[in-house]
Scaffold this motif. Structure first.
Motif, PDB file in Angstrom:
ATOM      1  N   PRO A 134       0.818  -1.212   0.000  1.00 22.84           N
ATOM      2  CA  PRO A 134       0.000   0.000   0.000  1.00 22.84           C
ATOM      3  C   PRO A 134       0.851   1.261   0.000  1.00 22.84           C
ATOM      4  O   PRO A 134       2.031   1.247   0.378  1.00 22.84           O
ATOM      5  N   LYS A 135       0.227   2.367  -0.433  1.00 27.92           N
ATOM      6  CA  LYS A 135       0.920   3.647  -0.430  1.00 27.92           C
ATOM      7  C   LYS A 135      -0.008   4.718   0.124  1.00 27.92           C
ATOM      8  O   LYS A 135      -1.094   4.948  -0.410  1.00 27.92           O
ATOM      9  N   LEU A 136       0.430   5.349   1.199  1.00 29.14           N
ATOM     10  CA  LEU A 136      -0.289   6.475   1.770  1.00 29.14           C
ATOM     11  C   LEU A 136       0.453   7.748   1.382  1.00 29.14           C
ATOM     12  O   LEU A 136       1.601   7.950   1.770  1.00 29.14           O
ATOM     13  N   GLU A 137      -0.204   8.588   0.601  1.00 27.31           N
ATOM     14  CA  GLU A 137       0.373   9.862   0.188  1.00 27.31           C
ATOM     15  C   GLU A 137      -0.302  10.973   0.976  1.00 27.31           C
ATOM     16  O   GLU A 137      -1.529  11.081   0.981  1.00 27.31           O
ATOM     17  N   ALA A 138       0.504  11.781   1.641  1.00 26.78           N
ATOM     18  CA  ALA A 138      -0.014  12.891   2.434  1.00 26.78           C
ATOM     19  C   ALA A 138       0.400  14.196   1.771  1.00 26.78           C
ATOM     20  O   ALA A 138       1.593  14.507   1.700  1.00 26.78           O
ATOM     21  N   PHE A 139      -0.558  14.961   1.274  1.00 32.17           N
ATOM     22  CA  PHE A 139      -0.275  16.229   0.614  1.00 32.17           C
ATOM     23  C   PHE A 139      -0.318  17.348   1.650  1.00 32.17           C
ATOM     24  O   PHE A 139      -1.325  17.516   2.356  1.00 32.17           O
ATOM     25  N   VAL A 140       0.777  18.106   1.716  1.00 32.21           N
ATOM     26  CA  VAL A 140       0.888  19.190   2.698  1.00 32.21           C
ATOM     27  C   VAL A 140       1.629  20.369   2.074  1.00 32.21           C
ATOM     28  O   VAL A 140       2.161  20.282   0.960  1.00 32.21           O
ATOM     29  N   VAL A 141       1.662  21.466   2.816  1.00 34.41           N
ATOM     30  CA  VAL A 141       2.632  22.535   2.562  1.00 34.41           C
ATOM     31  C   VAL A 141       3.346  22.783   3.884  1.00 34.41           C
ATOM     32  O   VAL A 141       2.751  22.632   4.957  1.00 34.41           O
ATOM     33  N   SER A 142       4.593  23.158   3.817  1.00 36.46           N
ATOM     34  CA  SER A 142       5.487  23.062   4.975  1.00 36.46           C
ATOM     35  C   SER A 142       5.230  24.060   6.096  1.00 36.46           C
ATOM     36  O   SER A 142       5.682  23.841   7.220  1.00 36.46           O
ATOM     37  N   LEU A 148       1.691  20.706   9.209  1.00 39.60           N
ATOM     38  CA  LEU A 148       2.683  20.347  10.224  1.00 39.60           C
ATOM     39  C   LEU A 148       2.102  19.316  11.194  1.00 39.60           C
ATOM     40  O   LEU A 148       2.808  18.406  11.647  1.00 39.60           O
ATOM     41  N   GLN A 149       0.838  19.462  11.501  1.00 39.78           N
ATOM     42  CA  GLN A 149       0.171  18.494  12.371  1.00 39.78           C
ATOM     43  C   GLN A 149       0.210  17.094  11.760  1.00 39.78           C
ATOM     44  O   GLN A 149       0.524  16.111  12.442  1.00 39.78           O
ATOM     45  N   MET A 150      -0.069  17.001  10.451  1.00 37.92           N
ATOM     46  CA  MET A 150      -0.044  15.695   9.801  1.00 37.92           C
ATOM     47  C   MET A 150       1.382  15.155   9.711  1.00 37.92           C
ATOM     48  O   MET A 150       1.617  13.950   9.898  1.00 37.92           O
ATOM     49  N   VAL A 260      -6.481  17.700  -5.268  1.00 38.81           N
ATOM     50  CA  VAL A 260      -6.143  18.102  -3.902  1.00 38.81           C
ATOM     51  C   VAL A 260      -6.093  19.624  -3.817  1.00 38.81           C
ATOM     52  O   VAL A 260      -5.410  20.281  -4.609  1.00 38.81           O
ATOM     53  N   THR A 261      -6.818  20.192  -2.860  1.00 36.75           N
ATOM     54  CA  THR A 261      -6.820  21.638  -2.675  1.00 36.75           C
ATOM     55  C   THR A 261      -6.497  22.057  -1.240  1.00 36.75           C
ATOM     56  O   THR A 261      -6.325  23.243  -0.974  1.00 36.75           O
ATOM     57  N   GLY A 262      -6.452  21.109  -0.301  1.00 37.58           N
ATOM     58  CA  GLY A 262      -6.207  21.462   1.091  1.00 37.58           C
ATOM     59  C   GLY A 262      -5.083  20.682   1.720  1.00 37.58           C
ATOM     60  O   GLY A 262      -4.845  19.518   1.394  1.00 37.58           O
ATOM     61  N   SER A 263      -4.359  21.336   2.630  1.00 36.34           N
ATOM     62  CA  SER A 263      -3.266  20.715   3.376  1.00 36.34           C
ATOM     63  C   SER A 263      -3.718  20.513   4.819  1.00 36.34           C
ATOM     64  O   SER A 263      -4.086  21.489   5.500  1.00 36.34           O
ATOM     65  N   PRO A 264      -3.768  19.256   5.310  1.00 32.40           N
ATOM     66  CA  PRO A 264      -3.333  18.025   4.643  1.00 32.40           C
ATOM     67  C   PRO A 264      -4.490  17.307   3.951  1.00 32.40           C
ATOM     68  O   PRO A 264      -5.651  17.472   4.310  1.00 32.40           O
ATOM     69  N   THR A 265      -4.142  16.485   2.969  1.00 38.77           N
ATOM     70  CA  THR A 265      -5.082  15.586   2.306  1.00 38.77           C
ATOM     71  C   THR A 265      -4.404  14.234   2.154  1.00 38.77           C
ATOM     72  O   THR A 265      -3.250  14.166   1.737  1.00 38.77           O
TER      73      THR A 265
END
Length: 328
Positions: A134-142, A148-150, A260-265
């Motif tokens: 499996p692959k869990l991809e977490a989209f964020v901005v730094s 940061l929470q994710m 994806v439009t929001g951090s985190p997704t």
């Protein structure tokens, strides 16, 4: 004398939604295949963009935002699926983008009690796609507090169950314009995103050490040293558009692919997943979500992690009184 209109924030939001609904219907009732304004039909993506902008500018609470999951045509209108504070919320708009309807239209062929059950159903472990790898991809901005929470949650998972790091990938949101990387919170964030991308791609064995340091105080200089990053190699990656920007564009292409439009997704095995269906912004909830992606769960997935809500923003501690559930 107390003001009898002093609603709670949740009630205010509901009243505002209701007022908007009434105004929308007063302006023109939407029927299948009819457009009351007579304006040109817009693309689903254009209408979804207008809807999301309107919601974030007028309906959500300050400091929070809704994100777009998807859009589809249904019975002569566009159904725009948004996500707000962990909940999927469908809204509806005319195809010319002039009117927004917050309340879900009633299907006259369906029982109302069944519709209510469908609305409240959460995704279960069985609902998620399975894979041997499996692959869990977490989209964020730094610099997003919730991103940061994710990252803090994922760092905790990797620390407690190191085997799972092989199935987790942090991706970054943004764009590349005229060989320049951009991000929602400006140049500093864009450059930090690029720095983390380069570390992930070219010094991957040190990536989590860097992340676990950065989420504490945001001191990239100190964290490069603490994680023993080869700064010469890192700088070369950042400055070489065939390396750094190329890696970044791969993330941004995936961002577009999954809308994806929001951090985190979170995306698990190619499908959007909601951590709140499994317990919220906690290490145990996200670990459970990831492990649901295994066709056969390994023994280490049985280990329980902390159920404390992770701190938002920069924090030297895993949890604090500043826990939350928003998105940037």
């Amino acid at each position: 004398m107390k003001n009898c209109m002093n609603f709670s924030p949740v009630l205010k939001e509901r009243v505002l939604y209701l007022v908007l609904l009434i105004v929308g219907f007063a302006a023109g009732f939407v029927t299948a295949n009819a457009h009351p304004t007579g304006l040109a039909v817009l693309s689903p993506q254009d209408v979804a963009g207008k809807v999301l902008s309107y919601i974030n500018n007028n309906l959500v609470q300050p400091g929070s935002s809704a994100s777009l999951i998807g859009v589809e045509e249904i019975s002569g209108v566009y159904k725009v699926i948004t996500e707000y504070r962990g909940r999927k919320i469908p809204v509806y708009a005319t195809k010319d983008g002039s009117f927004l309807f917050i309340s879900r239209p009633l299907n006259l062929s369906q029982n109302l009690s069944m519709l209510t059950k469908e609305e409240t159903k959460k995704t279960s472990c069985e609902d998620l796609p399975k894979s041997e790898t499996p692959k869990l991809e977490a989209f964020v901005v730094s610099y997003c507090p919730f991103g940061l929470q994710m990252q803090r949650i994922l760092s905790e998972i990797v620390k407690e169950i190191p085997q799972l790091k092989n199935y987790i990938k942090i991706r970054y949101m943004g764009s590349v314009t005229q060989d320049e990387i951009t991000s929602m919170h400006g140049e500093r964030e864009a450059q930090e995103n690029l720095r983390q991308i380069c570390i992930r791609e070219e010094q991957g064995d040190k990536f989590w050490d860097y992340i676990s340091c950065f989420i504490k105080h945001g001191n990239s200089t100190a964290c490069l040293d603490e994680a023993n990053i080869d700064t010469e190699k890192l700088n070369a990656c950042v400055q070489d558009s065939n390396r750094g920007l190329k890696y970044a564009q791969e993330d941004f292409d995936q961002q577009s692919k999954y809308h994806v439009t929001g951090s985190p997704t979170l995306i698990l095995n190619g499908k959007r997943a909601n951590e709140f269906d499994f317990g919220g912004r906690t290490a145990n909830a996200v670990k459970t979500l990831l492990c649901c992606g295994f066709a056969t769960q390994p023994e280490y997935c049985k280990r329980n992690l902390t159920t404390a809500t992770a701190a938002i923003g920069f924090s030297p501690a895993y949890s604090s009184n500043q826990g939350g559930s928003g998105r940037c």
